[in-house]
Design a protein around this motif. Structure first.
Motif, PDB file in Angstrom:
ATOM      1  N   GLU A  55     -35.489 -64.284 -24.667  1.00 20.84           N
ATOM      2  CA  GLU A  55     -35.685 -64.938 -25.961  1.00 20.84           C
ATOM      3  C   GLU A  55     -36.731 -66.031 -25.822  1.00 20.84           C
ATOM      4  O   GLU A  55     -36.401 -67.168 -25.425  1.00 20.84           O
ATOM      5  CB  GLU A  55     -34.370 -65.562 -26.445  1.00 20.84           C
ATOM      6  CG  GLU A  55     -33.253 -64.563 -26.652  1.00 20.84           C
ATOM      7  CD  GLU A  55     -32.215 -65.097 -27.644  1.00 20.84           C
ATOM      8  OE1 GLU A  55     -31.969 -64.432 -28.641  1.00 20.84           O
ATOM      9  OE2 GLU A  55     -31.684 -66.196 -27.419  1.00 20.84           O
TER      10      GLU A  55
ATOM     11  N   ALA B  12     -40.054 -68.187 -30.527  1.00 19.59           N
ATOM     12  CA  ALA B  12     -39.796 -67.140 -31.532  1.00 19.59           C
ATOM     13  C   ALA B  12     -38.399 -67.250 -32.137  1.00 19.59           C
ATOM     14  O   ALA B  12     -38.042 -66.475 -33.014  1.00 19.59           O
ATOM     15  CB  ALA B  12     -39.974 -65.764 -30.895  1.00 19.59           C
ATOM     16  N   ILE B  13     -37.603 -68.217 -31.671  1.00 18.83           N
ATOM     17  CA  ILE B  13     -36.217 -68.308 -32.152  1.00 18.83           C
ATOM     18  C   ILE B  13     -36.132 -69.128 -33.424  1.00 18.83           C
ATOM     19  O   ILE B  13     -36.505 -70.300 -33.448  1.00 18.83           O
ATOM     20  CB  ILE B  13     -35.300 -68.917 -31.065  1.00 18.83           C
ATOM     21  CG1 ILE B  13     -35.244 -67.983 -29.857  1.00 18.83           C
ATOM     22  CG2 ILE B  13     -33.898 -69.155 -31.615  1.00 18.83           C
ATOM     23  CD1 ILE B  13     -34.445 -68.527 -28.707  1.00 18.83           C
ATOM     24  N   GLY B  14     -35.655 -68.483 -34.467  1.00 15.33           N
ATOM     25  CA  GLY B  14     -35.434 -69.178 -35.738  1.00 15.33           C
ATOM     26  C   GLY B  14     -36.718 -69.637 -36.409  1.00 15.33           C
ATOM     27  O   GLY B  14     -36.684 -70.415 -37.358  1.00 15.33           O
TER      28      GLY B  14
ATOM     29  N   VAL C 250     -35.636 -61.333 -34.849  1.00 13.80           N
ATOM     30  CA  VAL C 250     -35.495 -59.888 -35.078  1.00 13.80           C
ATOM     31  C   VAL C 250     -34.974 -59.690 -36.500  1.00 13.80           C
ATOM     32  O   VAL C 250     -34.028 -60.354 -36.931  1.00 13.80           O
ATOM     33  CB  VAL C 250     -34.514 -59.238 -34.069  1.00 13.80           C
ATOM     34  CG1 VAL C 250     -34.322 -57.754 -34.386  1.00 13.80           C
ATOM     35  CG2 VAL C 250     -35.008 -59.424 -32.643  1.00 13.80           C
TER      36      VAL C 250
ATOM     37  N   VAL D 276     -29.566 -61.146 -32.134  1.00 13.67           N
ATOM     38  CA  VAL D 276     -30.041 -61.442 -33.488  1.00 13.67           C
ATOM     39  C   VAL D 276     -29.352 -62.685 -34.030  1.00 13.67           C
ATOM     40  O   VAL D 276     -28.121 -62.709 -34.124  1.00 13.67           O
ATOM     41  CB  VAL D 276     -29.730 -60.243 -34.409  1.00 13.67           C
ATOM     42  CG1 VAL D 276     -30.310 -60.480 -35.799  1.00 13.67           C
ATOM     43  CG2 VAL D 276     -30.248 -58.937 -33.812  1.00 13.67           C
ATOM     44  N   GLY D 277     -30.109 -63.692 -34.390  1.00 15.77           N
ATOM     45  CA  GLY D 277     -29.532 -64.910 -34.957  1.00 15.77           C
ATOM     46  C   GLY D 277     -29.414 -64.800 -36.470  1.00 15.77           C
ATOM     47  O   GLY D 277     -28.492 -64.183 -36.999  1.00 15.77           O
TER      48      GLY D 277
HETATM   49  P1  PGA Z   1     -33.089 -65.792 -34.562  1.00 13.29           P
HETATM   50  O1  PGA Z   1     -32.201 -66.290 -33.340  1.00 13.29           O
HETATM   51  O2  PGA Z   1     -32.879 -64.306 -34.693  1.00 13.29           O
HETATM   52  O3  PGA Z   1     -32.591 -66.553 -35.756  1.00 13.29           O
HETATM   53  O4  PGA Z   1     -34.512 -66.118 -34.229  1.00 13.29           O
HETATM   54  C1  PGA Z   1     -32.091 -65.524 -32.177  1.00 13.29           C
HETATM   55  C2  PGA Z   1     -31.217 -66.223 -31.172  1.00 13.29           C
HETATM   56  O5  PGA Z   1     -31.277 -67.461 -31.089  1.00 13.29           O
HETATM   57  O6  PGA Z   1     -30.449 -65.585 -30.445  1.00 13.29           O
END
Ligand code: PGA
Length: 249
Positions: A166, A170-172, A213, A232-233
């Protein structure tokens, strides 16, 4: 041995009734055969969710746990407590745990040992920051995270490990790593594993991608040869979107 997995990470979202509602909606969905589906949800809702998902293919997971067996660790939850209520999978090393709760590679190695000792399955997260990618040190950075937290394991212990790459940037954020970037990293992760173990082990581990995602990008990401699914967040909080992602294989 390598499984297709889509795991939802609800993070600190949904109260008890909202959690029950979302699980009820998920139970009405049809997931493609062969894809392993998990939801990692807040501690407080785990016991109810285990009961609510009994007899379905949805695996309920925790988002964290403490490394000690028990003791004076106010506010913490142990592996044995999770096990007792029927939770057999735990996410460890999420970048939010690393960033906001100071979890280090060494601490995560301890948590992994505790989880495996309790016969739990670990979804181990790691990934580089934007600066690492900009300075082109992302491959080395990820290799060091894997080495520091996992290279003490023996081969048989890997049967209970799933990896989740991850990239923090790219997270959130709505920004997804491109399928080419993810494939490059996942092939690298397998190469790193092969240096310590062997190619058979490296090819047998499920490696998920996480970071924005969505139904719109899951198909292209999952089509890459070294990508075995997603963590998937945000999109896991909607039953239809989450199901569309699961069914993108
Ligand atoms: P996101 O988070 O899909 O909202 O980017 C993914 C995660 O933090 O596992």
């Amino acid at each position: 041995m390598r499984k297709q997995i889509v795991a939802g990470n609800w993070k600190m979202n949904l109260n008890a009734s909202e959690s029950e509602e979302l699980i009820a909606e998920l139970k009405t969905q049809t997931f493609n055969d062969g894809v392993h589906v998990a939801i990692a949800i807040p501690y407080l809702h785990l016991a109810a969710a285990v009961v609510q998902t009994a007899g379905t293919s949805i695996n309920v997971a925790a988002q964290n746990m403490h490394q000690a067996a028990s003791g004076a660790f106010t506010g913490e939850v142990s592996a044995a407590m999770l096990e007792e209520i029927g939770v057999k999978t735990v996410i460890l090393g999420h970048s939010e745990r690393r960033a906001y709760f100071c979890e280090t590679d060494a601490l995560l190695a301890e948590k992994i040992n505790t989880a495996l000792k309790n016969e739990m399955h670990v979804i181990f997260c790691f990934g580089e920051e934007l600066e690492d990618r900009k300075s082109e040190s992302h491959l080395d950075f990820v290799a060091s995270q894997i080495k520091n937290s996992l290279f003490h394991l023996n081969e048989s212990q890997w049967e209970n490990i799933t990896l989740a790459y991850e990239p923090v940037w790219a997270i959130g954020t709505g920004e997804t790593a491109s399928p080419v970037q993810v494939q490059e990293m996942h092939a690298h992760i397998r190469a790193v594993l092969a240096t310590k173990y062997d190619d058979v082990l490296a090819q047998s581990i499920s490696v998920l991608y996480g970071g924005s995602v969505k139904p719109a990008n899951a198909k292209e990401i999952f089509a890459q040869k070294d990508i075995d699914g997603g963590l998937v967040g945000g999109a896991s909080l909607n039953a239809v979107d989450f199901t569309a992602i699961v069914n993108s294989f």
